[in-house]
Design a protein around this motif. Sequence first.
Motif, PDB file in Angstrom:
ATOM      1  N   ALA A  83      33.080  45.115  40.285  1.00  0.00           N
ATOM      2  CA  ALA A  83      33.989  44.956  41.408  1.00  0.00           C
ATOM      3  C   ALA A  83      35.420  44.806  40.908  1.00  0.00           C
ATOM      4  CB  ALA A  83      33.592  43.731  42.235  1.00  0.00           C
ATOM      5  N   ALA A  84      36.383  45.019  41.807  1.00  0.00           N
ATOM      6  CA  ALA A  84      37.799  45.009  41.427  1.00  0.00           C
ATOM      7  C   ALA A  84      38.221  43.688  40.812  1.00  0.00           C
ATOM      8  CB  ALA A  84      38.659  45.316  42.651  1.00  0.00           C
ATOM      9  N   ALA A  86      43.883  52.359  42.734  1.00  0.00           N
ATOM     10  CA  ALA A  86      43.180  53.380  41.938  1.00  0.00           C
ATOM     11  C   ALA A  86      41.715  53.036  41.801  1.00  0.00           C
ATOM     12  CB  ALA A  86      43.832  53.491  40.561  1.00  0.00           C
ATOM     13  N   HIS A  87      41.413  51.749  41.639  1.00  0.00           N
ATOM     14  CA  HIS A  87      40.011  51.326  41.551  1.00  0.00           C
ATOM     15  C   HIS A  87      39.285  51.590  42.859  1.00  0.00           C
ATOM     16  CE1 HIS A  87      36.622  48.479  41.732  1.00  0.00           C
ATOM     17  NE2 HIS A  87      36.536  48.659  40.411  1.00  0.00           N
ATOM     18  N   VAL A 136      39.427  45.243  37.394  1.00  0.00           N
ATOM     19  CA  VAL A 136      40.884  45.378  37.342  1.00  0.00           C
ATOM     20  C   VAL A 136      41.499  44.154  36.672  1.00  0.00           C
ATOM     21  CG1 VAL A 136      43.005  45.684  38.677  1.00  0.00           C
ATOM     22  CG2 VAL A 136      40.909  46.879  39.354  1.00  0.00           C
ATOM     23  N   ALA A 137      40.898  42.989  36.874  1.00  0.00           N
ATOM     24  CA  ALA A 137      41.401  41.782  36.199  1.00  0.00           C
ATOM     25  C   ALA A 137      41.295  41.948  34.677  1.00  0.00           C
ATOM     26  CB  ALA A 137      40.630  40.554  36.649  1.00  0.00           C
ATOM     27  N   VAL A 193      44.183  38.614  40.606  1.00  0.00           N
ATOM     28  CA  VAL A 193      43.122  39.558  40.973  1.00  0.00           C
ATOM     29  C   VAL A 193      41.744  38.924  40.778  1.00  0.00           C
ATOM     30  CG1 VAL A 193      42.027  41.752  40.330  1.00  0.00           C
ATOM     31  CG2 VAL A 193      44.516  41.602  40.531  1.00  0.00           C
ATOM     32  N   ALA A 194      41.576  38.174  39.692  1.00  0.00           N
ATOM     33  CA  ALA A 194      40.297  37.515  39.428  1.00  0.00           C
ATOM     34  C   ALA A 194      39.951  36.514  40.527  1.00  0.00           C
ATOM     35  CB  ALA A 194      40.338  36.823  38.072  1.00  0.00           C
ATOM     36  N   SER A 195      40.982  35.941  41.148  1.00  0.00           N
ATOM     37  CA  SER A 195      40.777  34.974  42.238  1.00  0.00           C
ATOM     38  C   SER A 195      40.759  35.650  43.597  1.00  0.00           C
ATOM     39  CB  SER A 195      41.893  33.919  42.208  1.00  0.00           C
ATOM     40  OG  SER A 195      41.913  33.237  40.966  1.00  0.00           O
ATOM     41  N   GLU A 196      40.745  36.989  43.606  1.00  0.00           N
ATOM     42  CA  GLU A 196      40.743  37.802  44.831  1.00  0.00           C
ATOM     43  C   GLU A 196      41.972  37.541  45.682  1.00  0.00           C
ATOM     44  OE1 GLU A 196      36.895  38.553  46.741  1.00  0.00           O
ATOM     45  OE2 GLU A 196      36.025  37.136  45.308  1.00  0.00           O
ATOM     46  N   GLU A 197      43.096  37.266  45.005  1.00  0.00           N
ATOM     47  CA  GLU A 197      44.380  37.122  45.672  1.00  0.00           C
ATOM     48  C   GLU A 197      45.215  38.376  45.414  1.00  0.00           C
ATOM     49  OE1 GLU A 197      46.363  33.399  44.784  1.00  0.00           O
ATOM     50  OE2 GLU A 197      44.453  32.505  44.211  1.00  0.00           O
ATOM     51  N   THR A 198      46.262  38.569  46.225  1.00  0.00           N
ATOM     52  CA  THR A 198      47.122  39.745  46.079  1.00  0.00           C
ATOM     53  C   THR A 198      48.132  39.515  44.966  1.00  0.00           C
ATOM     54  OG1 THR A 198      46.919  40.238  48.444  1.00  0.00           O
ATOM     55  CG2 THR A 198      48.742  41.290  47.237  1.00  0.00           C
TER      56      THR A 198
END
Length: 566
Positions: A350-351, A409-410, A355-356, A392-397
Amino acid sequence: MCDQRKAIIAEPGHLLVLGGPGSGKTTVALFKAKQRFSTLKPSQEILFLSFSRAAIRQVLLRCKEILKPAERRAVAVQTYHSFCMDMLRAHGRLLLGHPVRFMYPGDERLQKAAFEGDWEAERQRQAKEMGIFCFDLFAQGAAELLERCAALRKLIGDSFPMIIVDEFQDTDDNQWRIVAQLAKVADIFCLADPDQRIFDYRDDIDPLRIEGLRTTLAPREFDLGGENHRSPNAGILNFANAVLHNQSPLPDTSDIMQLRYWPRAFASTVHACVVFTFSELRKLGVENPSVAVLSRSNGLISDVSAILAEKHAYNGRELPIVEHDVVWDAELSAAAAVVVASTLEWPTAAAEVAVARTLALIAAYYKLKNAEEPTKSAAEAAQKYEAAASKVASEETPRIKAAKELLAAHQSGIQMVGDPVADWKSARRVLQEISALGELYREVRLVRLFRATDALASGLSNRWLATGSYEGVSDLVKGILEQEKLIAVERDPRGCILMNIHKSKGKEFDGVVLIEGAFKSHFFDERKEVSPYERSRRLLRVGLTRARHRVTILRPQGARPLVDPI
């Protein structure tokens, strides 16, 4: 064999042999080793110390020509670093009461970048209190061991009753401490070229080192002078010595061609010079010639690499692409490659994970860049990407645009087809399409110059066949590139090789192309030196004398003459 060489081989005790490039210093040292072989006791060896793995390779090749198999087995050829590392690993507990540990250059760069304060004092503290030695403190630790422990000195002397020290003029203070201690228990045979000092910009390298040797050890001295067996029928050495001593006029020799270029014609002229040099060597009957393309800076070498990778026209003739390798400190290119490898893993996570990870690796790239050459922009980039990875790891913007583009892109997805070359290009395109990551894209394009492409393709293909994905290839790619960097320095020079002049020391090639830039990488460093530019002249001499048969010198119009007019 001449009488002087016979005298060197027969002379007991400490020796100093002086001579220029190709004068036969290494050869006579190995004949001396051959003569000493019959006196060695069981398990004794002759130690040959040099600075670089490239020089070691040349010595090993010469050993095959001169020594019988049993004699070769009795000659231990090592770099200073490997010798000191072995000593610290085996006997380091004598310093602190527990085994020592090693910090390799990449890890040191990252620690240095993160450390606030005097890094030199900190690494000295780690060595003295914790037994953690950085790469360039190995000699300091080994010197301290030898100075403090007479029993260890005797052990080394019993193992190596004769020690050959190559390129003695470039020994630093700690290496000289080692030599001085070993001289108490072994015969020291020093090889030196006083005119080839190219590291005297370092504070710990004494330009009077040979004088110190004479005073301390009083060796029997021999001078092989200007003899030249590397290119015995050439005027290259005479030309190089004239440049070194600023003697006008320069010798007229057919072995050296000098060309000038206008800046707009730089690319085509560089390309033509390289092709011409190969052509001239083949006309001389050299099969599979090796040509080194040299400049003072890695920046110009990178430009030349891009030039040779494209077709150009010169005087109406189309020039083919020149396949080549580049020898340089390629940590940044490897770090950028690991970023690309992480995007290959995107379909497996997952992103917030994938991405993190990519953002963290981008941050690591900038940390490494800042460690190599500290700048405010690199430090700030490392902080920004590290913060974005955390967001990103914390699902924040994340705040920065590049991180948002990576997330997009992901989400769009990267189509993997199981072809490692096609999939690598797809992953690399992610960097290309994000303007803020253009620097990493340019760096990663240089990975092909590691000669690692076959190993990478094989590793990626095996992972895909085993799992149907590229999961975990970030670590795989990092390991492959680290291994390839180590292997590359051991390969025989062949074909076209690009490097800076410092890295060419200790190497030999059939031909050399020396390139001066119009706006960078000048032959004479007017910012740091004044006329007659002695340091720059010594460096030029090194570059010129790497060639066995042919030298091509390419300089911009209006450049300072190689020697001052009479």
